[in-house]
Design an enzyme around this catalytic site. Structure first.
Site, PDB file in Angstrom:
ATOM      1  N   ASP A   5      33.216  -0.184  10.857  1.00 36.53           N
ATOM      2  CA  ASP A   5      33.867  -0.693  12.064  1.00 36.53           C
ATOM      3  C   ASP A   5      35.385  -0.563  12.010  1.00 36.53           C
ATOM      4  O   ASP A   5      36.065  -0.892  12.978  1.00 36.53           O
ATOM      5  CB  ASP A   5      33.494  -2.160  12.299  1.00 36.53           C
ATOM      6  CG  ASP A   5      32.021  -2.332  12.619  1.00 36.53           C
ATOM      7  OD1 ASP A   5      31.423  -1.410  13.220  1.00 36.53           O
ATOM      8  OD2 ASP A   5      31.457  -3.377  12.250  1.00 36.53           O
ATOM      9  N   CYS A   6      35.921  -0.093  10.898  1.00 38.63           N
ATOM     10  CA  CYS A   6      37.373   0.007  10.691  1.00 38.63           C
ATOM     11  C   CYS A   6      37.819   1.455  10.856  1.00 38.63           C
ATOM     12  O   CYS A   6      37.321   2.348  10.168  1.00 38.63           O
ATOM     13  CB  CYS A   6      37.719  -0.496   9.291  1.00 38.63           C
ATOM     14  SG  CYS A   6      39.401  -0.117   8.771  1.00 38.63           S
ATOM     15  N   GLY A   7      38.788   1.688  11.748  1.00 41.63           N
ATOM     16  CA  GLY A   7      39.305   3.037  11.972  1.00 41.63           C
ATOM     17  C   GLY A   7      39.915   3.647  10.728  1.00 41.63           C
ATOM     18  O   GLY A   7      39.715   4.831  10.448  1.00 41.63           O
TER      19      GLY A   7
END
Length: 140
Positions: free
Chosen positions: A10-12
């Site tokens: 979920d983390c860019g």
């Protein structure tokens, strides 16, 4: 070379690091730490190898760190470690391990220091920022 990434999909930044690793031709072992959790010995080993303190590895935004009172600089490392084991989201990410070392890869291009080869260029992050030019050289 073996590559291990402690990854949050979920983390860019974590996605960018994974994309850089894979574009360079590696098939990393991906550990989704929000699913697997952490142990205190595991965190101590990773932090020691990366040259980080628990305070430096603490995720202060988009986490419950503030609600748990962990942002106060007087909170001891032992308390931070206990909280990180209880709430895996408190550990900043991604952490990458290779034979060249262990690093918290923020910003994402830090991972390039841990790889034996660069991805072919051009390579851009999700936001369009160029990291590797068309001739395969690091930008910036």
């Amino acid at each position: 070379m073996n590559v291990v990434i402690y990854h949050n999909p979920d983390c860019g930044t974590s996605r960018n690091v994974l994309a850089l690793i894979e574009a360079a031709g590696y098939r990393p072992t991906m550990i989704e730490y929000l699913k697997t959790g952490w142990t205190k010995p595991q965190l101590l080993g990773l932090f020691a190898a990366a040259g980080l303190t628990p305070r430096e590895a603490l995720r202060t935004t988009k986490s419950p760190a503030g609600q748990l009172g962990l942002l106060d600089p007087t909170v001891p490392d032992e308390t931070l470690l206990y909280a990180m084991v209880e709430h895996p989201i408190l550990v900043n990410r991604p952490i990458v391990c290779t034979t060249k070392g262990v690093k918290l890869c923020r910003p994402s291009e830090v991972v390039l220091d841990l790889l034996d080869r660069l991805p072919p260029g051009p390579f851009m992050k999700e936001d369009g920022q160029l990291l590797i030019d068309v001739e395969g050289r690091r930008v910036g």
